[in-house]
Scaffold this motif. Structure first.
Motif, PDB file in Angstrom:
ATOM      1  N   ARG A  22      65.690  63.042  36.039  1.00 56.71           N
ATOM      2  CA  ARG A  22      65.023  63.035  34.747  1.00 56.71           C
ATOM      3  C   ARG A  22      63.962  64.123  34.635  1.00 56.71           C
ATOM      4  O   ARG A  22      63.221  64.397  35.584  1.00 56.71           O
ATOM      5  CB  ARG A  22      64.398  61.664  34.506  1.00 56.71           C
ATOM      6  N   CYS A  23      63.875  64.700  33.438  1.00 61.26           N
ATOM      7  CA  CYS A  23      62.906  65.764  33.164  1.00 61.26           C
ATOM      8  C   CYS A  23      62.428  65.652  31.732  1.00 61.26           C
ATOM      9  O   CYS A  23      63.232  65.574  30.798  1.00 61.26           O
ATOM     10  CB  CYS A  23      63.536  67.134  33.393  1.00 61.26           C
ATOM     11  N   ASN A  24      61.127  65.644  31.548  1.00 62.48           N
ATOM     12  CA  ASN A  24      60.525  65.732  30.220  1.00 62.48           C
ATOM     13  C   ASN A  24      59.659  66.975  30.157  1.00 62.48           C
ATOM     14  O   ASN A  24      59.064  67.383  31.159  1.00 62.48           O
ATOM     15  CB  ASN A  24      59.685  64.485  29.917  1.00 62.48           C
ATOM     16  N   TYR A  25      59.566  67.560  28.990  1.00 59.17           N
ATOM     17  CA  TYR A  25      58.837  68.814  28.851  1.00 59.17           C
ATOM     18  C   TYR A  25      57.921  68.747  27.646  1.00 59.17           C
ATOM     19  O   TYR A  25      58.072  67.902  26.761  1.00 59.17           O
ATOM     20  CB  TYR A  25      59.818  69.985  28.681  1.00 59.17           C
ATOM     21  N   SER A  26      56.982  69.665  27.618  1.00 57.92           N
ATOM     22  CA  SER A  26      56.215  69.904  26.396  1.00 57.92           C
ATOM     23  C   SER A  26      56.075  71.409  26.228  1.00 57.92           C
ATOM     24  O   SER A  26      55.901  72.135  27.210  1.00 57.92           O
ATOM     25  CB  SER A  26      54.833  69.237  26.455  1.00 57.92           C
TER      26      SER A  26
END
Lengths: 120, 114
Positions: A22-26
């Protein structure tokens, strides 16, 4: 400003079972997103990249990732893990910037990595 | 060559000593980057060279760190008066002009400062 959060520092799966990293970015701008893999004592290798084309990106070795803007996510998946997939995986976000010298560059921001172990 | 090469692959040094790390980019690649990967951390950008332009040194953590790129090819990262917190893997990457988003990484130099 941009940042990347890899939600799991370590994922362990059995051979033949699905993989989800899993990867979340901004990012302040429309980002480009990448997954790199690093095998022990090897350099980083590009698995796949998203650059505003199709949201489902297919990479090498059967991996794919889906860009979901509403969720600011870019999770990496593979239907069936192989022993050779054991490695560290890095999610990366890129944005365009002007450097101090006046030139231009795409700045990469790396996540902290997810170690994938594959059990026989 | 076939890819980015770095030397040495491993370096053990004593605190206070200077070290030099070398990077040979892919022939024809105009841009070269240095990154640092500490244990449990993501990659940290150090410095960027593009052609004959002045390098972007914004990522260098202190004035003990410096880098050169001679003739637009080989690069040397120098760490003076090494400290234990400098222990990390130092990665070099190069980029082909026109494909700025795709970095080609070397295998890294593992530095251990005792």
């Amino acid at each position: 400003a941009q940042s990347v959060t890899q939600l799991d520092s370590h994922v362990s799966v059995s051979e033949g079972t699905p993989v989800l990293l899993r990867c979340n970015y901004s990012s302040s701008y429309s980002p480009s997103l990448f997954w790199y893999v690093q095998h022990p004592n090897k350099g980083l290798q590009l698995l796949l990249k998203y650059t505003s084309a199709a949201t489902l990106v297919k990479g090498i070795n059967g991996f794919e990732a889906e860009f979901k803007k509403s969720e600011t996510s870019f999770h990496l998946t593979k239907p069936s893990a192989h022993m050779s997939d054991a490695a560290e995986y890095f999610c990366v976000v890129s944005s365009y910037f002007i450097s101090n010298s006046g030139g231009s560059n795409y700045k990469l921001t790396f996540g902290k990595g997810t170690l994938l172990t594959v059990n026989p | 060559g076939a890819g980015v090469s770095q030397s040495p692959s491993n370096k053990v040094t004593e605190k206070g000593k200077d070290v030099e790390l070398r990077c040979d980019p892919i022939s024809g690649h105009t841009a070269l980057y240095w990154y640092r990967q500490s244990l449990g951390q993501g990659l940290e950008f150090l410095i960027y060279f593009q052609g004959n332009s002045a390098p972007d040194k914004s990522g260098l953590p202190s004035d003990r760190f410096s880098a050169e790129r001679t003739g637009g090819s080989v690069s040397t990262l120098t760490i003076q008066r090494t400290q234990q917190e400098d222990s990390a893997v130092y990665l070099c990457a190069s980029t082909l002009g026109g494909q700025p988003l795709t970095r080609y990484f070397g295998p890294g130099t593992r530095l251990l400062v005792l």
